[in-house]
Write an enzyme that holds these catalytic residues in place. Structure first.
Site, PDB file in Angstrom:
ATOM      1  N   HIS A 131       0.843  -1.195   0.000  1.00  7.59           N
ATOM      2  CA  HIS A 131       0.000   0.000   0.000  1.00  7.59           C
ATOM      3  C   HIS A 131       0.877   1.244   0.000  1.00  7.59           C
ATOM      4  O   HIS A 131       2.117   1.155  -0.029  1.00  7.59           O
ATOM      5  CB  HIS A 131      -1.015  -0.021   1.145  1.00  7.59           C
ATOM      6  CG  HIS A 131      -0.414  -0.118   2.527  1.00  7.59           C
ATOM      7  ND1 HIS A 131       0.453   0.809   3.027  1.00  7.59           N
ATOM      8  CD2 HIS A 131      -0.556  -1.057   3.502  1.00  7.59           C
ATOM      9  CE1 HIS A 131       0.809   0.472   4.258  1.00  7.59           C
ATOM     10  NE2 HIS A 131       0.221  -0.672   4.561  1.00  7.59           N
TER      11      HIS A 131
ATOM     12  N   CYS B 144       1.249  -6.921  14.982  1.00 11.12           N
ATOM     13  CA  CYS B 144       2.588  -6.328  15.152  1.00 11.12           C
ATOM     14  C   CYS B 144       3.630  -7.404  15.408  1.00 11.12           C
ATOM     15  O   CYS B 144       4.814  -7.119  15.395  1.00 11.12           O
ATOM     16  CB  CYS B 144       2.636  -5.396  16.357  1.00 11.12           C
ATOM     17  SG  CYS B 144       1.478  -4.053  16.371  1.00 11.12           S
TER      18      CYS B 144
ATOM     19  N   CYS C 277      -3.978  -2.986  20.219  1.00 13.61           N
ATOM     20  CA  CYS C 277      -2.803  -2.122  20.129  1.00 13.61           C
ATOM     21  C   CYS C 277      -3.238  -0.856  19.390  1.00 13.61           C
ATOM     22  O   CYS C 277      -4.352  -0.770  18.903  1.00 13.61           O
ATOM     23  CB  CYS C 277      -1.656  -2.834  19.407  1.00 13.61           C
ATOM     24  SG  CYS C 277      -1.852  -2.826  17.618  1.00 13.61           S
TER      25      CYS C 277
HETATM   26  N1  MSP Z   1       7.892  -6.814   8.953  1.00 14.15           N
HETATM   27  C1  MSP Z   1       7.983  -5.682   9.790  1.00 14.15           C
HETATM   28  C2  MSP Z   1       9.309  -4.988   9.597  1.00 14.15           C
HETATM   29  C3  MSP Z   1      10.512  -5.835   9.883  1.00 14.15           C
HETATM   30  S1  MSP Z   1      11.986  -4.958   9.579  1.00 14.15           S
HETATM   31  C4  MSP Z   1      13.152  -5.894  10.209  1.00 14.15           C
HETATM   32  C5  MSP Z   1       6.863  -4.703   9.437  1.00 14.15           C
HETATM   33  N2  MSP Z   1       6.324  -4.821   8.244  1.00 14.15           N
HETATM   34  S2  MSP Z   1       5.113  -3.948   7.665  1.00 14.15           S
HETATM   35  O1  MSP Z   1       4.882  -4.455   6.358  1.00 14.15           O
HETATM   36  O2  MSP Z   1       4.008  -3.959   8.571  1.00 14.15           O
HETATM   37  O3  MSP Z   1       5.555  -2.475   7.621  1.00 14.15           O
HETATM   38  C6  MSP Z   1       6.810  -2.103   7.174  1.00 14.15           C
HETATM   39  C7  MSP Z   1       6.962  -0.647   7.050  1.00 14.15           C
HETATM   40  O4  MSP Z   1       6.031  -0.095   6.121  1.00 14.15           O
HETATM   41  C8  MSP Z   1       6.730   0.262   8.277  1.00 14.15           C
HETATM   42  O5  MSP Z   1       7.668   0.321   9.212  1.00 14.15           O
HETATM   43  C9  MSP Z   1       6.746   1.572   7.569  1.00 14.15           C
HETATM   44  O6  MSP Z   1       8.057   1.853   7.221  1.00 14.15           O
HETATM   45  C10 MSP Z   1       5.921   1.261   6.343  1.00 14.15           C
HETATM   46  N3  MSP Z   1       4.548   1.630   6.568  1.00 14.15           N
HETATM   47  C11 MSP Z   1       3.479   0.807   6.775  1.00 14.15           C
HETATM   48  N4  MSP Z   1       2.365   1.577   6.903  1.00 14.15           N
HETATM   49  C12 MSP Z   1       2.683   2.868   6.775  1.00 14.15           C
HETATM   50  C13 MSP Z   1       1.969   4.076   6.727  1.00 14.15           C
HETATM   51  N5  MSP Z   1       0.677   4.133   6.849  1.00 14.15           N
HETATM   52  N6  MSP Z   1       2.674   5.213   6.495  1.00 14.15           N
HETATM   53  C14 MSP Z   1       4.027   5.214   6.291  1.00 14.15           C
HETATM   54  N7  MSP Z   1       4.715   4.096   6.336  1.00 14.15           N
HETATM   55  C15 MSP Z   1       4.101   2.933   6.650  1.00 14.15           C
HETATM   56  O7  MSP Z   1       6.570  -3.852  10.242  1.00 14.15           O
END
Ligand code: MSP
Length: 686
Positions: free
Chosen positions: A20, A131, A149
């Site tokens: 996304h 998370c 959360c």
């Molecule tokens: N898998 C873990 C990260 C492990 S790193 C060793 C994770 N994944 S995630 O897919 O949920 O999200 C990864 C990253 O996507 C977030 O930390 C952030 O950088 C980015 N974002 C996810 N949603 C976001 C927003 N709504 N806005 C900006 N960045 C966001 O967490």
């Protein structure tokens, strides 16, 4: 300038997510910085990838009747493909199910164990599968009898009851971590996040559970449990190791790439995962006696109507590929120009550490003013004018002596180079773009003031050629400055000018402005960034937002959608006003701003929604509203509403209702009351 090294990473994305806009943002920022470094000649390594283990993935696989590995193999390409489409040039893509990674995680575990930092203990507490993290109850929100959360409002946390697990002696590292953060101001950036982590560390650390026994999808703990259980390694210990394992050679902890890049590692992350990166990860590395990364850079969240864009909130899902395609079809240029429009918007709109609310108004506003009116207009008209000049056999000529006008242009160019460089070094792409756009504005003014179109018709050929030279070289410079953020647009402009690959300009280039390319008559193509009229803008919204969410999930475009306009016409005449109310009458009603935390249909009805609304009180309120036909539950989550807060509580269809939300319409609800700014829940409305 001496050659430097740069190692940039994004978080690895949960493999089962659909990419996304939030994911795209992190990756685009990292790509921009990597491109900037490569253009400067720095030896650069840029890593992204997917996080494939954990309870969440195992559950999804079971639901789909697949093995977890099958599911991962099926969905991992979604991220790799999306990044390709968005012009991301990563040097490596790591998947945590790859042998090269699993092997290194085992080795890291071994080192931590050898340091005496692991012991068996019983874990009991809250766990958020979304998370993949443990929470204290005080960090959770209670919504309708369940704890959640701050991010995963759709799925409550789970109680892990007395699970035997390996614990990591995190508490042992608190002092060393504080010392490291204090001594290295660059370690956590921006400053607000550094202060947050220091405060957290100073509050003391508890040891961390780093293995699980209640599911199997993970890297097995290499160490025997004397009590005979099989453990898998906690998914965050596994996932964080990707930054290191991807550099390793032949399954060994080290190798030439580690030597070259590890000390330069900059982890770009969202603020939601700061603690994992700024506390747990360095503590694991300290325990394993490995060096720490150089920097952890946190950015804010993209939200829609204040709600974090995420998989669990359907109303916030805007597909980055769909958005980029809607903003400009790749076919018109051979390059995906809409990708660049989106990259520009995301990077220009908010400073890196801050949250940003995505709205179509701000997107179209930026597109129209910055891309269509400023850059597009400059390129389009310059190409036409320069083409006419070449056709009249005028060869651009470098002025031997600069007129005041030309010398002012050179001064602006030097300033743009200096500022853009400084701001990119300081991780402020929005300010770099501001500086570049000031120069775009200057060049537009130069075209107006020199009236090249008049010069082309006159007899002063020497001046005409010099003006052409200054204009061409300015376009050339712009094509270099925009390249990290807008690589495709840069390429289009450079192709038109016949220029080679873009390098990052230095101030000397600003002075000489154009030495680096052959003068080729520019060839006009389709106009760059054509204006989008209201109809086109509405069509984009329609394309991107499902019909049932359009009215509520996103702000409307500047003009009412045709369907809404038609409906408005059908309205009956308003009823005559009842007799006047006194101010005392009005004061009897207590109106307060609220934010909807959760929403679900009331069973057995089509009209009623059961809302959980935060009014800034100790407990959120339960409110039943007759709006379901117009507003689906998913579209309500995160919305601000105005609530009549002092109505006597009642029960509607067996559900307690402790207030009423304001809406327009009698038989049919037409619209909800709105507040046009972010107002804290509980604020009085008068
Ligand atoms: N898998 C873990 C990260 C492990 S790193 C060793 C994770 N994944 S995630 O897919 O949920 O999200 C990864 C990253 O996507 C977030 O930390 C952030 O950088 C980015 N974002 C996810 N949603 C976001 C927003 N709504 N806005 C900006 N960045 C966001 O967490």
């Amino acid at each position: 300038m001496t050659q430097q090294r740069s190692y940039l990473t994004t978080p690895i994305y949960y493999v089962n997510d659909v990419p996304h806009l939030g994911h795209a943002y992190t990756t685009i920022v990292a790509d921009t910085l990597a491109r900037f470094h490569r253009m400067r000649g720095d030896e650069t390594w840029f890593l992204t990838g997917t996080d494939e283990h954990g309870q969440k993935v195992e559950e999804a696989a079971i639901k789909q009747g697949l093995t977890a590995q099958q599911l991962c193999d099926r969905v991992a390409p979604r991220f790799a493909d999306a990044w390709k489409t968005l012009g991301i040039e990563n040097d490596d893509f790591i998947r945590t199910t790859e042998e090269r990674h699993k092997h290194i995680v085992g080795k890291l575990w071994h080192r931590i164990s050898q340091a005496g930092d692991l012991y068996l203990e019983t874990y009991q507490g809250w766990y958020c599968v979304g998370c993949e993290a443990f929470y204290k109850e005080s960090d959770l929100d209670k919504v309708a009898e369940a704890f959640h959360c701050k991010v995963h409002k759709a799925r409550p946390v789970e109680w892990l009851d007395k699970e035997r697990s390996w614990f990591f002696r995190l508490s042992k590292y608190a002092e060393r971590l504080i010392e490291h953060v204090e001594k290295n101001p660059q370690f956590i950036r921006p400053e607000q996040y550094r202060s947050e982590i220091l405060a957290f560390l100073r509050g003391g650390l508890k040891d961390l559970s780093v293995s699980r026994t209640s599911f199997a999808w993970g890297i097995p703990v290499p160490e025997a449990d004397p009590e005979g259980r099989s453990h898998v390694i906690y998914v965050w210990l596994d996932a964080l190791t990707n930054y290191y394992s991807a550099l390793c050679d032949h399954g060994e902890l080290g190798g030439p790439r580690v030597e070259k890049f590890w000390s330069e590692a900059v982890h770009l992350i969202g603020k939601d995962i700061l603690r994992f990166h700024a506390v747990y990860w360095p503590a694991f590395l300290m325990s394993a006696n490995l060096p720490l990364p150089k920097s952890i850079v946190a950015h804010g969240w993209w939200t829609i109507r204040g709600e974090k864009i995420s998989k669990s909130m359907p109303a916030t899902r805007i597909g980055p590929i769909e958005l980029a395609t809607a903003l400009g079809e790749p076919s018109s240029y051979g390059f995906p120009i809409g990708v660049d429009a989106m990259r520009y918007y995301l990077l220009r709109e908010v400073p890196l550490g801050n949250d940003g609310d995505f709205t179509f108004e701000s997107l179209f506003g930026r597109y129209t003013s910055d891309l269509a009116n400023d850059l597009g207009n400059l390129v389009n008209r310059s190409i036409t004018l320069l083409g006419q000049g070449f056709a009249a056999s005028h060869l651009p000529t470098r002025p031997a002596q600069l007129t005041t006008q030309n010398s002012e242009l050179v001064t602006s160019a030097i300033l743009a180079i200096k500022d853009a460089t400084h701001h990119l070094e300081q991780l402020a792409p929005n300010r770099a773009l501001e500086a570049i756009w000031r120069f775009v504005g200057e060049v537009n003014r130069y075209v107006n003031d020199t009236a090249l179109w008049k010069q082309l018709k006159g007899d002063d050929h020497a001046t005409t050629r010099q003006t052409m030279y200054m204009l061409l070289s300015s376009l050339h410079l712009i094509s270099r400055l925009i390249a990290p953020v807008m690589p495709h647009t840069s390429k289009i402009v450079r192709d038109i000018l016949g220029a080679g690959p873009a390098t990052w300009p230095t101030e000397v280039d600003g002075d000489l402005m154009m030495q680096a390319f052959d003068l080729t008559p520019p060839t006009a193509t389709t106009p760059l960034f054509p204006r989008l009229d209201a109809k086109q803008q509405d069509a984009i919204v329609e394309r991107l937002v499902p019909a049932e969410l359009r009215a509520t999930a996103l702000p409307p475009t500047t003009e009412p959608a045709p369907a809404a306009a038609k409906k408005a016409k059908k309205l009956k005449e308003p009823e005559p006003l009842p007799g006047p109310a006194t101010i005392q009458d009005f004061k009897k009603l207590e109106l307060r701003s609220g934010r909807v935390l959760a929403a679900q249909p009331v069973t057995g009805t089509t009209k009623l929604l059961h809302l959980t609304v935060d009014l800034g009180e100790a407990q959120p309120r339960s409110i039943v509203a007759g709006i379901a036909e117009k507003y689906p539950a998913a579209a309500m989550i995160g919305r601000q509403v105005i609530v009549v807060a002092n109505l006597a509580p009642t029960e509607i269809r067996g559900v307690r209702s402790e207030g009423m939300i304001l809406a327009a319409g009698d038989d049919a609800i037409l619209g909800l009351s709105a507040l046009d700014g972010d107002v804290p829940p509980g604020t009085r409305v008068r």
